[in-house]
Design a protein around this motif. Structure first.
Motif, PDB file in Angstrom:
ATOM      1  N   VAL A 141      -8.281  12.737   4.147  1.00  0.00           N
ATOM      2  CA  VAL A 141      -9.575  12.606   3.469  1.00  0.00           C
ATOM      3  C   VAL A 141      -9.470  11.658   2.277  1.00  0.00           C
ATOM      4  N   ARG A 142      -8.372  11.761   1.534  1.00  0.00           N
ATOM      5  CA  ARG A 142      -8.209  10.924   0.335  1.00  0.00           C
ATOM      6  C   ARG A 142      -8.241   9.450   0.684  1.00  0.00           C
ATOM      7  N   TYR A 143      -7.606   9.085   1.798  1.00  0.00           N
ATOM      8  CA  TYR A 143      -7.578   7.676   2.195  1.00  0.00           C
ATOM      9  C   TYR A 143      -8.653   7.342   3.238  1.00  0.00           C
ATOM     10  N   GLN A 144      -9.463   8.343   3.595  1.00  0.00           N
ATOM     11  CA  GLN A 144     -10.556   8.147   4.569  1.00  0.00           C
ATOM     12  C   GLN A 144     -10.046   7.464   5.847  1.00  0.00           C
ATOM     13  N   LEU A 145      -9.048   8.065   6.445  1.00  0.00           N
ATOM     14  CA  LEU A 145      -8.430   7.504   7.645  1.00  0.00           C
ATOM     15  C   LEU A 145      -9.154   7.995   8.898  1.00  0.00           C
ATOM     16  N   TYR A 148       5.918   4.658  11.701  1.00  0.00           N
ATOM     17  CA  TYR A 148       5.441   3.329  11.299  1.00  0.00           C
ATOM     18  C   TYR A 148       6.440   2.260  11.752  1.00  0.00           C
ATOM     19  N   GLY A 149       7.733   2.547  11.624  1.00  0.00           N
ATOM     20  CA  GLY A 149       8.750   1.601  12.078  1.00  0.00           C
ATOM     21  C   GLY A 149       8.646   1.328  13.558  1.00  0.00           C
ATOM     22  N   TYR A 150       8.381   2.375  14.332  1.00  0.00           N
ATOM     23  CA  TYR A 150       8.224   2.217  15.783  1.00  0.00           C
ATOM     24  C   TYR A 150       6.976   1.413  16.128  1.00  0.00           C
ATOM     25  N   LEU A 151       5.877   1.738  15.490  1.00  0.00           N
ATOM     26  CA  LEU A 151       4.594   1.120  15.842  1.00  0.00           C
ATOM     27  C   LEU A 151       4.504  -0.345  15.431  1.00  0.00           C
ATOM     28  N   ARG A 203       0.844  -1.192   0.000  1.00  0.00           N
ATOM     29  CA  ARG A 203       0.000   0.000   0.000  1.00  0.00           C
ATOM     30  C   ARG A 203       0.881   1.244   0.000  1.00  0.00           C
ATOM     31  N   PHE A 204       0.685   2.104  -0.996  1.00  0.00           N
ATOM     32  CA  PHE A 204       1.477   3.330  -1.095  1.00  0.00           C
ATOM     33  C   PHE A 204       0.646   4.506  -0.604  1.00  0.00           C
ATOM     34  N   LEU A 205       1.139   5.192   0.415  1.00  0.00           N
ATOM     35  CA  LEU A 205       0.479   6.376   0.954  1.00  0.00           C
ATOM     36  C   LEU A 205       1.177   7.598   0.379  1.00  0.00           C
ATOM     37  N   ALA A 265       0.006   5.974  12.139  1.00  0.00           N
ATOM     38  CA  ALA A 265      -0.749   5.265  13.174  1.00  0.00           C
ATOM     39  C   ALA A 265      -2.023   4.654  12.610  1.00  0.00           C
ATOM     40  N   ALA A 266      -2.676   5.381  11.723  1.00  0.00           N
ATOM     41  CA  ALA A 266      -3.945   4.902  11.166  1.00  0.00           C
ATOM     42  C   ALA A 266      -3.755   3.652  10.309  1.00  0.00           C
ATOM     43  N   VAL A 267      -2.660   3.583   9.548  1.00  0.00           N
ATOM     44  CA  VAL A 267      -2.455   2.405   8.701  1.00  0.00           C
ATOM     45  C   VAL A 267      -1.761   1.275   9.465  1.00  0.00           C
TER      46      VAL A 267
END
Length: 575
Positions: A474-478, A71-74, A54-56, A445-447
């Motif tokens: 908004v684009r990814y509706q997170l 993301y690496g931490y989470l 998945r590319f953000l 965090a959302a992904v």
């Protein structure tokens, strides 16, 4: 399929560098990538998506880099940032440096100019390997397509080895356009996979574990301190077992909060000065004795305190010169300590003088804080809306929302008021005090944790660094709710002394001032998100209830008294 990606020759499908790189990352288990596309990496991004990654896509490499670091931490897997060449790589240094300082695994991937044209003033030409050197643990440049799989696996593995950190992968334009046969691509992938080595942690001698337990056992005022290194190591169960079996009070660093709930009876956060000032033995796990812990030195700490330092990095232990150093993975070391204690258990008990002293001080400080929080102050100070936000977040239950916090006063007050009950649910400015991380952290965090709501509590200055990324939400509706504490500027508008308001530009706004009453909530509405403007407790409660329930992108613009708070938050002495 684009001609640049695959070509057919004599019935043999050819794989180009873009596709081979995408295949390599997919084979390594990568599932997400953050970045800004353009020359020469757009095809690579598209191929990565086709391989299940998945590319953000962001507006700015800086925000995308902060997302990759968080993301690496989470997740415990390297976060990936993709940039174009030259200035794109330079913009990516913000995220790479943030990962380096916070010890989070991340890989910056940048396209670069054609190797044959380097030194001749090619488009976006830059010696990118040299540029990233201060912030990269390990850098690899694929000078031929055959090197791509090996380079990919190396940077990913190095990001996680020893102390986690940032690595760099350079993919020249000409290499991305080179081709190999399908069978050769598969052989290159297999060979690179076979040559990978699993990350190894240093092993701790049992005699050192025995010494650590002896120090804790014979201490009169022991303290357990843990930080985000322990959170990264997933050491929450091991820490909980140690604290609850020994009865030793604990103190988390800001991003260590939640490994044990802030509401735990042995939490010393509300008695921090007493805890660090009087403890005689401190077991410090996954936290560095840097500025956040006053370097482990007087006057904040006792001159006689004995430190037991648990760190994955031997060099860190040598730098701090503790009484005892245990170099290894935080969870593994704690498990060894717990096992050693199991054979001969000890527990301080609630009536132990040290535990009683910590508990009493914590209760007294919490009571004083709650008395301040109980007041509804309008126009809002920082405490009133923070209490309302705290109660709304706690009302969500489990899984608890991930809190993202940045700003001077906003972050400082939030650290004292907002409560963490679960591990890895607080992201803030971190070791480097980085401003501008907010929206990138929210997206990461959302992904990384799609089952959790993400709530950002931002100062208006911190929000401004990356505010355009609300379009990305908004684009990814997170499921991200961004709460902006709007006090009209950095620290709160114009706070100059009369003698400072002079000179030919004295009528300009102060360097700390923004447009008063800025309508930040309208920004997200431009992209189809939901905006709220609030200035009273009831308005804020209503906005939080609606936005938390909908789990859709929202910005809540909270009007704050510009004279509430202090310049530089709690670090006035440094400004």
């Amino acid at each position: 399929m684009a001609d640049s990606d695959c070509k057919t020759h004599d019935s043999q499908t050819l794989v180009d560098g873009n596709l081979l790189a995408a295949k390599s990352f997919a084979a390594a288990g990568i599932t997400h990538m953050f970045g800004v596309v353009g020359i020469p990496v757009t095809s690579f991004a598209n191929r990565a998506v086709s391989m299940g990654i998945r590319f953000l896509a962001f507006h700015n490499e800086q925000s995308a880099g902060y997302a990759a670091s968080a993301y690496g931490y989470l997740t415990g897997k390297p976060g990936l940032l993709l940039t174009v060449s030259g200035p794109g790589c330079v913009h990516g240094l913000a995220g790479l440096s943030n990962a380096a300082v916070n010890a989070w695994p991340m890989v910056l991937i940048s396209g670069s100019c054609d190797q044959a044209d380097f030194g001749r003033g090619d488009f976006q030409e830059l010696d990118q390997v040299a540029v990233v050197r201060p912030f990269s643990k390990f850098s690899a440049k694929a000078t031929d397509i055959s090197q791509i799989p090996n380079c990919v696996f190396k940077v990913l593995d190095q990001a996680l080895s020893g102390r986690p950190g940032g690595c760099y992968l350079d993919l020249p334009t000409d290499v991305l356009h080179q081709t190999v046969s399908q069978s050769e691509a598969e052989s290159l992938l297999a060979a690179a996979e076979k040559s990978r080595a699993k990350p190894q942690f240093p092993s701790v001698e049992s005699s050192l574990i025995e010494k650590a337990v002896s120090l804790l056992r014979h201490a009169e005022r022991p303290l357990i301190v843990f930080g985000k290194g322990a959170a990264f190591a997933r050491a929450e169960n091991s820490i909980t077992k140690l604290v609850e079996s020994t009865g030793i009070p604990f103190l988390p660093t800001p991003m260590g909060k939640g490994l044990l709930p802030d509401t735990h009876e042995l939490a010393a956060t509300a008695a921090r000065s007493l805890a660090i000032g009087k403890c005689d033995v401190a077991l410090v796990v996954g936290a560095r004795l840097n500025w956040l812990l006053h370097f482990g030195e007087p006057p904040k700490w006792s001159k006689d305190v004995k430190f037991i330092l648990v760190d994955v990095c031997e060099e860190e232990i040598q730098l701090r010169k503790p009484c005892l150093g245990l170099a290894g993975d935080a969870k593994q070391v704690l498990d060894m300590i717990n096992l050693e204690i199991k054979d001969d258990p000890f527990c301080l008990g609630k009536s132990h003088p040290w535990v009683e002293a910590i508990s009493k001080k914590a209760r007294d400080n919490v009571s004083r804080m709650e008395a301040q929080l109980a007041k509804d102050v309008v126009p809002f100070n920082f405490l009133t809306p923070m209490r309302i936000i705290r109660d709304a977040i706690l009302g969500v239950g489990s899984p608890a929302p991930i809190l993202v916090s940045e700003g001077a006063n906003t972050m400082d007050v939030g650290r004292s008021v907002l409560i963490q009950t679960e591990p890895r649910t607080r992201l803030d400015a971190g070791t480097w005090g980085t401003m501008g991380v907010g929206l990138g952290y929210c997206i990461a965090a959302a992904v990384a944790s799609p089952d959790r709501l993400v709530v950002a509590v931002e100062g208006d200055s911190g929000f401004g660094f990356s505010a355009m990324e609300v379009e990305t939400l908004v684009r990814y509706q997170l499921p991200v709710v961004v709460i902006v504490f709007n006090n009209g500027g950095v620290y709160g508008g114009d706070r100059r002394n009369p003698e400072e308001v002079t000179g030919p530009y004295k009528d300009d706004p102060a360097p700390t001032s923004f447009v008063p009453g800025a309508a930040y909530h309208v920004l997200i509405e431009a992209f189809g998100g939901k905006g709220y403007l609030v200035g009273t407790p009831d308005e804020l409660k209503s906005a939080l209830a609606e936005s938390f329930s909908s789990r859709k992108p929202a910005v809540i613009n909270v009007t704050i008294d510009p004279y509430a708070g202090a310049e530089s938050g709690r670090m006035q002495h440094k400004n």
